[in-house]
Scaffold this motif. Sequence first.
Motif, mmCIF file in Angstrom:
data_model
loop_
_atom_site.group_PDB
_atom_site.id
_atom_site.type_symbol
_atom_site.label_atom_id
_atom_site.label_comp_id
_atom_site.label_asym_id
_atom_site.label_seq_id
_atom_site.Cartn_x
_atom_site.Cartn_y
_atom_site.Cartn_z
ATOM 1 N N VAL A 11 0.673 -1.499 -0.017
ATOM 2 C CA VAL A 11 -0.231 0.169 0.079
ATOM 3 C C VAL A 11 0.931 1.373 -0.349
ATOM 4 O O VAL A 11 0.326 2.629 0.435
ATOM 5 C CB VAL A 11 -0.501 0.091 1.233
ATOM 6 N N ASN A 45 -5.331 -2.918 11.887
ATOM 7 C CA ASN A 45 -4.857 -3.469 11.359
ATOM 8 C C ASN A 45 -3.238 -2.682 11.123
ATOM 9 O O ASN A 45 -3.630 -1.790 10.882
ATOM 10 C CB ASN A 45 -5.311 -3.499 10.316
ATOM 11 N N LEU A 48 -2.198 -1.259 7.595
ATOM 12 C CA LEU A 48 -3.147 0.303 7.390
ATOM 13 C C LEU A 48 -3.005 1.673 8.498
ATOM 14 O O LEU A 48 -2.838 2.554 7.572
ATOM 15 C CB LEU A 48 -4.696 -0.676 7.785
ATOM 16 N N ARG A 51 0.788 2.379 7.078
ATOM 17 C CA ARG A 51 0.349 3.625 6.136
ATOM 18 C C ARG A 51 -0.075 4.857 6.832
ATOM 19 O O ARG A 51 0.268 5.903 5.839
ATOM 20 C CB ARG A 51 -0.248 2.457 4.998
ATOM 21 N N ALA A 52 -0.809 4.608 7.524
ATOM 22 C CA ALA A 52 -1.867 5.932 8.102
ATOM 23 C C ALA A 52 -0.777 6.568 8.942
ATOM 24 O O ALA A 52 -0.043 7.930 8.493
ATOM 25 C CB ALA A 52 -3.063 6.050 8.947
ATOM 26 N N GLU A 118 -2.319 -2.423 -5.239
ATOM 27 C CA GLU A 118 -3.303 -2.763 -5.632
ATOM 28 C C GLU A 118 -4.066 -1.830 -6.447
ATOM 29 O O GLU A 118 -4.417 -2.144 -7.536
ATOM 30 C CB GLU A 118 -3.996 -0.912 -4.799
ATOM 31 N N GLY A 175 -7.629 0.905 -3.622
ATOM 32 C CA GLY A 175 -7.375 -0.474 -2.595
ATOM 33 C C GLY A 175 -8.370 -0.576 -2.420
ATOM 34 O O GLY A 175 -8.838 -1.681 -1.649
ATOM 35 N N GLY A 179 -7.888 -4.095 0.161
ATOM 36 C CA GLY A 179 -8.785 -3.215 1.404
ATOM 37 C C GLY A 179 -9.494 -4.810 1.559
ATOM 38 O O GLY A 179 -9.832 -5.710 3.255
ATOM 39 N N MET A 183 -7.190 -7.084 4.156
ATOM 40 C CA MET A 183 -6.727 -5.882 4.541
ATOM 41 C C MET A 183 -8.337 -6.179 5.965
ATOM 42 O O MET A 183 -7.675 -6.966 7.240
ATOM 43 C CB MET A 183 -7.350 -4.916 4.529
ATOM 44 N N THR A 208 -15.562 4.124 2.856
ATOM 45 C CA THR A 208 -15.584 4.092 1.843
ATOM 46 C C THR A 208 -15.506 5.941 0.702
ATOM 47 O O THR A 208 -14.718 6.184 0.042
ATOM 48 C CB THR A 208 -14.479 3.081 0.998
ATOM 49 N N SER A 222 -7.915 2.620 3.806
ATOM 50 C CA SER A 222 -7.165 2.337 4.337
ATOM 51 C C SER A 222 -7.617 3.428 5.621
ATOM 52 O O SER A 222 -7.959 2.563 7.055
ATOM 53 C CB SER A 222 -5.925 2.941 4.425
ATOM 54 N N LEU A 226 -9.598 1.225 9.267
ATOM 55 C CA LEU A 226 -9.331 1.780 10.525
ATOM 56 C C LEU A 226 -10.135 2.022 11.583
ATOM 57 O O LEU A 226 -10.759 1.751 12.832
ATOM 58 C CB LEU A 226 -7.792 2.703 10.614
#
Length: 249
Positions: A11, A45, A48, A51-52, A118, A175, A179, A183, A208, A222, A226
């Motif tokens: 990601v 997760n 993720l 990534r955040a 992705e 993604g 996801g 994920m 999303t 993501s 979360l």
Amino acid sequence: AAVTGILLAFVCPVTLPYWMLIVGNFFAIFLVKQLYGGLGKNFLNPALAGRAALVACYTSQMTSWIDPSTKAALFGGADVVTAATPLAMMKGGEFEALTAQYSLSDMFIGKIGGSMGEISAMMLLIGGLYLIFRKVISWQIPVAYIGTVAILTLIAAPAGIDNVQYMLYNVFGGGLMLGAIFMATDYVTSPMTHRGQVIYAVGIGVLTVVIRNWGSYPEGMSFAILIMNAFTPLINFYVKPKRFGEVSR
């Protein structure tokens, strides 16, 4: 740790400096997983969450994508051609440019810009079907998540693009597939019952679409996962099956 590292790499942009990837992995493994008790104790997760953290700290590097026809040097140092992703073009309302530059077949096969994990909806679907066939994951979360996004984008397409086209670009882009399959299905951070998993996945799908349409970023997968990770204990509490012989009150 290996799975978390691979998923975090999937990601992130391929041009991200390795030291930034190490920072993201430290956040994912040490802060999100180990400090909460290790394997099976984290409520978010890890990949993720990592990534955040990278998006918050290194926004520019995490939102720079190379053109799919460009080669990137393995250890950096070479200039690459950056290009807007399909989701970024949809976010800006550039529908004519989107359909001219990226066909639906390109979206499905993976001839688009984005993180390496992705871009190809076809390969992700093959991987998802394999995991479902091997009973590694259940089908409820991927189907409910993808189905929710598909329905919402089909009925709420903006002017300038066909409803079905808009829906397919949303489903194949970003993604979403990654996801939904790899994920959101994480055992630790998803509900235990099938009914809870459907509620959880529908919530991710709604979030999303909301983030993609009204948030600051063109992608919402993501952050949506979360957010729903945090609601998993609540979902488990309300949908847990009654024990045999328990008296209803």
